[in-house]
Scaffold this active site. Sequence first.
Site, PDB file in Angstrom:
ATOM      1  N   HIS A  78       0.741  -1.330   0.181  1.00 31.42           N
ATOM      2  CA  HIS A  78       0.070  -0.056   0.024  1.00 31.42           C
ATOM      3  C   HIS A  78       0.973   1.187  -0.051  1.00 31.42           C
ATOM      4  O   HIS A  78       0.292   2.393  -0.185  1.00 31.42           O
ATOM      5  CB  HIS A  78      -1.194   0.024   1.103  1.00 31.42           C
ATOM      6  CG  HIS A  78      -0.478   0.404   2.499  1.00 31.42           C
ATOM      7  ND1 HIS A  78      -0.104  -0.398   3.566  1.00 31.42           N
ATOM      8  CD2 HIS A  78      -0.421   1.589   3.045  1.00 31.42           C
ATOM      9  CE1 HIS A  78       0.196   0.305   4.675  1.00 31.42           C
ATOM     10  NE2 HIS A  78       0.178   1.588   4.314  1.00 31.42           N
ATOM     11  N   ASP A 123       0.057  -7.578   1.693  1.00 30.30           N
ATOM     12  CA  ASP A 123       0.686  -6.171   1.657  1.00 30.30           C
ATOM     13  C   ASP A 123       2.087  -6.118   1.884  1.00 30.30           C
ATOM     14  O   ASP A 123       2.720  -5.855   2.760  1.00 30.30           O
ATOM     15  CB  ASP A 123      -0.115  -5.432   3.142  1.00 30.30           C
ATOM     16  CG  ASP A 123       0.321  -3.774   2.888  1.00 30.30           C
ATOM     17  OD1 ASP A 123       0.718  -3.350   1.849  1.00 30.30           O
ATOM     18  OD2 ASP A 123      -0.163  -3.280   3.738  1.00 30.30           O
ATOM     19  N   GLN A 209       0.571   5.644  11.477  1.00 28.07           N
ATOM     20  CA  GLN A 209       0.832   6.248  10.241  1.00 28.07           C
ATOM     21  C   GLN A 209       2.063   6.848   9.830  1.00 28.07           C
ATOM     22  O   GLN A 209       2.838   7.328  10.801  1.00 28.07           O
ATOM     23  CB  GLN A 209      -0.413   7.269   9.935  1.00 28.07           C
ATOM     24  CG  GLN A 209      -1.496   6.781   9.572  1.00 28.07           C
ATOM     25  CD  GLN A 209      -2.360   5.883  10.324  1.00 28.07           C
ATOM     26  OE1 GLN A 209      -2.457   5.981  11.687  1.00 28.07           O
ATOM     27  NE2 GLN A 209      -2.833   4.943   9.630  1.00 28.07           N
ATOM     28  N   GLY A 210       2.691   6.433   8.774  1.00 26.47           N
ATOM     29  CA  GLY A 210       3.970   6.629   8.719  1.00 26.47           C
ATOM     30  C   GLY A 210       4.996   5.485   8.761  1.00 26.47           C
ATOM     31  O   GLY A 210       6.242   5.340   8.436  1.00 26.47           O
ATOM     32  N   ASP A 211       4.728   4.523   9.714  1.00 24.75           N
ATOM     33  CA  ASP A 211       5.357   3.461   9.845  1.00 24.75           C
ATOM     34  C   ASP A 211       5.267   2.420   8.896  1.00 24.75           C
ATOM     35  O   ASP A 211       6.053   1.509   8.791  1.00 24.75           O
ATOM     36  CB  ASP A 211       5.222   2.918  11.410  1.00 24.75           C
ATOM     37  CG  ASP A 211       5.658   3.849  12.484  1.00 24.75           C
ATOM     38  OD1 ASP A 211       6.650   4.475  12.187  1.00 24.75           O
ATOM     39  OD2 ASP A 211       4.930   3.912  13.456  1.00 24.75           O
ATOM     40  N   SER A 212       4.322   2.299   8.206  1.00 27.80           N
ATOM     41  CA  SER A 212       3.889   1.250   7.239  1.00 27.80           C
ATOM     42  C   SER A 212       4.946   0.999   6.544  1.00 27.80           C
ATOM     43  O   SER A 212       5.925   1.961   6.009  1.00 27.80           O
ATOM     44  CB  SER A 212       2.760   1.818   6.192  1.00 27.80           C
ATOM     45  OG  SER A 212       1.617   1.572   6.914  1.00 27.80           O
TER      46      SER A 212
HETATM   47  N1  ARG Z   1      -1.219   2.194   7.327  1.00 22.39           N
HETATM   48  C1  ARG Z   1      -0.293   2.982   8.348  1.00 22.39           C
HETATM   49  C2  ARG Z   1       0.702   3.464   7.293  1.00 22.39           C
HETATM   50  O1  ARG Z   1       0.560   3.631   6.244  1.00 22.39           O
HETATM   51  C3  ARG Z   1       0.248   2.232   9.434  1.00 22.39           C
HETATM   52  C4  ARG Z   1      -0.729   2.064  10.319  1.00 22.39           C
HETATM   53  C5  ARG Z   1      -0.172   1.123  11.405  1.00 22.39           C
HETATM   54  N2  ARG Z   1      -1.361   1.089  12.455  1.00 22.39           N
HETATM   55  C6  ARG Z   1      -1.199   0.538  13.592  1.00 22.39           C
HETATM   56  N3  ARG Z   1      -2.187   0.803  14.482  1.00 22.39           N
HETATM   57  N4  ARG Z   1      -0.393  -0.437  13.801  1.00 22.39           N
HETATM   58  O2  ARG Z   1       1.764   4.003   7.887  1.00 22.39           O
END
Ligand code: ARG
Length: 265
Positions: A78, A123, A209-212
């Site tokens: 993603h 993913d 968000q941003g750790d993905s």
């Molecule tokens: N989708 C998020 C990203 O793009 C990562 C989210 C992780 N969320 C969590 N609750 N562990 O950075």
Amino acid sequence: MRNTLKHLKRASALGAVALAAFSLTPGSANAQPTGPEPSPSVVGGTRAAQGEFPFMVRLSMGCGGALYSQDIVLTAAHCVDGSGPDTSITATAGVVDLQSSSAIKVKSTEVLQAPGYNGTGKDWALIKLAEPIDQPTLKIADTTAYNKGDFTVAGWGAAVEGGGQQRYLLKASVPFVDDATCKAAYDELVTGEEICAGKIAEGGVDTCQGDSGGPMFRKDDGGQWIQVGIVSWGEGCARPGKPGVYTEVSTFAKDIKAGATQLGG
Ligand code: ARG
């Protein structure tokens, strides 16, 4: 904002509030803290030491990643737009401080997004780099043997739900959450392709968000770091009862290896 199918599916199913809560959107690449004291990032984390996780990579679209080989980064599907030639991504490595003058910055040449990725499960993606980065790589789990215990997560993502991206790499430890418990929290969980971690009862520690795209990892029986997960999604960050969801690396190890071979590395 990236309109993944997951986004759309969640948006229609759960409404706008849940869209934000379940967001798969990577953090903004240029958001940096301004103060001298960085707030802890990866919710509930602490600062990583320089060189502690030398395989960690920050990607310019606002995601994390890990060096699978010196010229291939493993990240989340993603976080990328599809497969094919792509020179638009910059990988930053070799530093915990993204603003350090000793940061190693290398451009991408090609992206391989997981075959069949449609926003649910699968993913993972590989990014081929224009030149190798002279840092240790992170080996991936190719059996389920290490899908248990306590895991380490690290990233430059938000320190609190809805917060900004971080300048300094932070780390945290999160316990494994079994499939049945995680499925009870998330009906949409793809149990064969996703592995969950977090402090279910109390919350407070999680990726965000941003750790993905960044790795979830632990020590193997030989004392070496091994990657068991890829930061994927969650409802909000660090909420009690809502663990983080990670791509189950062991499930895709063969595909990842084949993909890396395809990318010539
Ligand atoms: N989708 C998020 C990203 O793009 C990562 C989210 C992780 N969320 C969590 N609750 N562990 O950075």
